[in-house]
Design a protein around this motif. Structure first.
Motif, mmCIF file in Angstrom:
data_model
loop_
_atom_site.group_PDB
_atom_site.id
_atom_site.type_symbol
_atom_site.label_atom_id
_atom_site.label_comp_id
_atom_site.label_asym_id
_atom_site.label_seq_id
_atom_site.Cartn_x
_atom_site.Cartn_y
_atom_site.Cartn_z
ATOM 1 N N GLN A 185 -43.083 -29.386 -5.948
ATOM 2 C CA GLN A 185 -41.680 -29.360 -5.570
ATOM 3 C C GLN A 185 -41.133 -30.782 -5.775
ATOM 4 O O GLN A 185 -41.749 -31.754 -5.336
ATOM 5 C CB GLN A 185 -41.611 -28.985 -4.085
ATOM 6 C CG GLN A 185 -40.263 -28.671 -3.540
ATOM 7 C CD GLN A 185 -40.363 -28.266 -2.061
ATOM 8 O OE1 GLN A 185 -41.234 -28.757 -1.322
ATOM 9 N NE2 GLN A 185 -39.475 -27.385 -1.620
ATOM 10 N N SER A 186 -39.989 -30.875 -6.423
ATOM 11 C CA SER A 186 -39.444 -32.223 -6.674
ATOM 12 C C SER A 186 -38.884 -32.830 -5.395
ATOM 13 O O SER A 186 -39.108 -34.001 -5.104
ATOM 14 C CB SER A 186 -38.360 -32.161 -7.757
ATOM 15 O OG SER A 186 -38.957 -31.849 -8.997
ATOM 16 N N ARG A 187 -38.129 -32.041 -4.640
ATOM 17 C CA ARG A 187 -37.571 -32.518 -3.368
ATOM 18 C C ARG A 187 -37.773 -31.447 -2.301
ATOM 19 O O ARG A 187 -37.836 -30.273 -2.617
ATOM 20 C CB ARG A 187 -36.065 -32.830 -3.506
ATOM 21 C CG ARG A 187 -35.753 -33.984 -4.475
ATOM 22 C CD ARG A 187 -36.234 -35.318 -3.914
ATOM 23 N NE ARG A 187 -35.975 -36.427 -4.821
ATOM 24 C CZ ARG A 187 -36.846 -36.886 -5.715
ATOM 25 N NH1 ARG A 187 -38.050 -36.334 -5.827
ATOM 26 N NH2 ARG A 187 -36.536 -37.912 -6.482
ATOM 27 N N ASN A 233 -30.830 -29.419 -4.048
ATOM 28 C CA ASN A 233 -30.831 -28.703 -5.338
ATOM 29 C C ASN A 233 -32.198 -28.658 -6.016
ATOM 30 O O ASN A 233 -32.508 -27.738 -6.743
ATOM 31 C CB ASN A 233 -29.826 -29.367 -6.298
ATOM 32 C CG ASN A 233 -28.410 -29.135 -5.846
ATOM 33 O OD1 ASN A 233 -28.122 -28.165 -5.142
ATOM 34 N ND2 ASN A 233 -27.518 -30.052 -6.229
ATOM 35 N N ASN A 234 -32.998 -29.697 -5.817
ATOM 36 C CA ASN A 234 -34.292 -29.772 -6.504
ATOM 37 C C ASN A 234 -35.461 -29.307 -5.641
ATOM 38 O O ASN A 234 -36.585 -29.767 -5.814
ATOM 39 C CB ASN A 234 -34.553 -31.216 -6.956
ATOM 40 C CG ASN A 234 -33.902 -31.522 -8.279
ATOM 41 O OD1 ASN A 234 -33.675 -30.608 -9.080
ATOM 42 N ND2 ASN A 234 -33.568 -32.771 -8.506
ATOM 43 N N SER A 235 -35.198 -28.382 -4.739
ATOM 44 C CA SER A 235 -36.260 -27.984 -3.805
ATOM 45 C C SER A 235 -36.997 -26.714 -4.231
ATOM 46 O O SER A 235 -37.798 -26.172 -3.466
ATOM 47 C CB SER A 235 -35.673 -27.799 -2.401
ATOM 48 O OG SER A 235 -34.663 -26.809 -2.449
ATOM 49 N N PHE A 256 -41.401 -32.563 -14.452
ATOM 50 C CA PHE A 256 -40.304 -33.385 -13.938
ATOM 51 C C PHE A 256 -40.058 -34.557 -14.869
ATOM 52 O O PHE A 256 -40.927 -34.942 -15.651
ATOM 53 C CB PHE A 256 -40.575 -33.843 -12.497
ATOM 54 C CG PHE A 256 -41.740 -34.778 -12.355
ATOM 55 C CD1 PHE A 256 -43.043 -34.304 -12.324
ATOM 56 C CD2 PHE A 256 -41.543 -36.147 -12.239
ATOM 57 C CE1 PHE A 256 -44.126 -35.170 -12.190
ATOM 58 C CE2 PHE A 256 -42.613 -37.021 -12.103
ATOM 59 C CZ PHE A 256 -43.907 -36.522 -12.077
#
Lengths: 160, 179
Positions: free
Chosen positions: A97-99, A103-105, A115
């Motif tokens: 998971q990026s964040r 939005n980037n979850s 990424f």
């Protein structure tokens, strides 16, 4: 009569000269060519060697770990994880998971996650992602397993 | 207590970078656009921060390059490629030679993977075979032109002969009429 024959032979000879020249008119060119390269572009990454995911109970998930990767080259890169053995009984379900929010979850499996790290303005740019192991799908774990390891390769490619 | 926890978190994050692997390749991309069956070679520089073995492996896909590594899944290599599959040392210049085998455009990646297998960098390769006429083609074109010229010349000579004969005949007839 004899003069005409000589004249005709001379005409024929003159007409054949350009043909002879044309036959030898193939010029052979030779050149050593090097392929087009973008010599100033360098792709370079720094990846941690080791991540300990702690103790995970059968049927549950590990904690989420924040993993940093550095782009130390001078191009935008796409980083993709590759699992050494995608069918490993324990490690077949790592998640990325990026964040953790926003939005980037979105949560990805190993085969679909990548990424981007933009090219650094100074010497290097750091980017992180979250990673954890889900043992929910792992079956037939009859006894405790200690120190189980697997290699995850983080591949950096120049972004296209 | 809060300070201790945040201190542990910071140290744990920093610890990840104590044992990090760095791999570097330059250039990041090479374009090959020679003719089919023609070999070209390019030198690339590979660096690493440790003195471990690096393994090289190439993967291919049709047409344009992609950011998705999984798309590079061609079983048959569309090119003949030669390089050293394993290298060591902190910096080395490596020669990569490519001979296109097919007319289409192909994209490839040479993956340079660390011995610890935690990091890899991909050297992008674009193969766009040139469709220029070869020297042999030009030669055959010139030969065809020569044959045409030869035939034209023979025709001119024949015409000259016919004209000369006609002139002789005419002068003979004129002489006969006079006598």
């Amino acid at each position: 009569m004899r003069g005409e024959v000589i004249l005709q032979t001379a005409i024929l000879f003159l007409l054949l000269i350009p043909i002879a020249f044309a036959q030898n008119n193939v010029m052979t060119l030779e050149v050593d060519v090097t392929a087009k390269t973008e010599a100033t572009e360098t792709i370079s990454i720094e990846v941690p060697n080791y991540l300990h995911l702690g103790t995970v109970d059968e049927g549950s998930s590990s904690d989420k770990f924040q993993v940093y990767v550095n782009n130390s080259g001078n191009v935008d890169v796409i980083i993709s994880p590759l699992l050494e053995d995608p069918n490993d009984a324990i490690f077949k379900n790592p998640y990325f998971q990026s964040r953790q929010s926003g939005n980037n979850s979105q949560v990805f499996g190993v085969s679909s996650y990548s990424f981007e790290i933009a090219k650094p303005t100074a010497t290097k740019r750091s980017e992180y992602f979250w990673m954890w192991l889900d043992l929910g799908g792992a079956q037939d774990i009859d006894e405790d397993i200690s120190g189980r390891k697997i290699n995850v390769t983080f591949v950096a490619l120049k972004k296209v | 207590m809060k300070n201790i926890i945040s201190g542990i978190i910071i140290i744990s994050i920093l610890l990840q970078f104590i044992y990090a692997t760095t791999i570097e390749v330059s250039p990041s991309q090479i374009v090959f656009n020679q003719k089919i069956n023609e070999e070209r070679c390019v030198q690339v520089t590979i660096r690493q921060d440790q003195k471990q073995n690096l393994t090289l492996q190439d993967v291919w896909k049709n047409e344009e390059a992609s950011n998705e590594l999984s798309e590079y899944n061609l079983i048959d290599k569309p090119v003949k490629i030669t390089y050293n599959p394993q290298i060591s040392g902190q910096e080395s210049d490596q020669k990569i030679c490519i001979t296109p085998k097919k007319e289409n455009n192909f994209s490839g990646i040479i993956l340079i993977t660390s011995e610890t297998k935690n990091a890899a960098v991909g050297l992008r390769i674009e193969v766009k075979p040139s469709l220029k006429e070869s020297v042999n083609d030009n030669k055959s074109m010139l030969l065809n032109g020569s044959i045409t010229m030869l035939l034209t010349n023979i025709l001119i000579i024949l015409l000259l002969k016919i004209t000369t004969k006609q002139q002789k005949k005419n002068s003979f007839e004129r002489n006969e009429k006079r006598t």
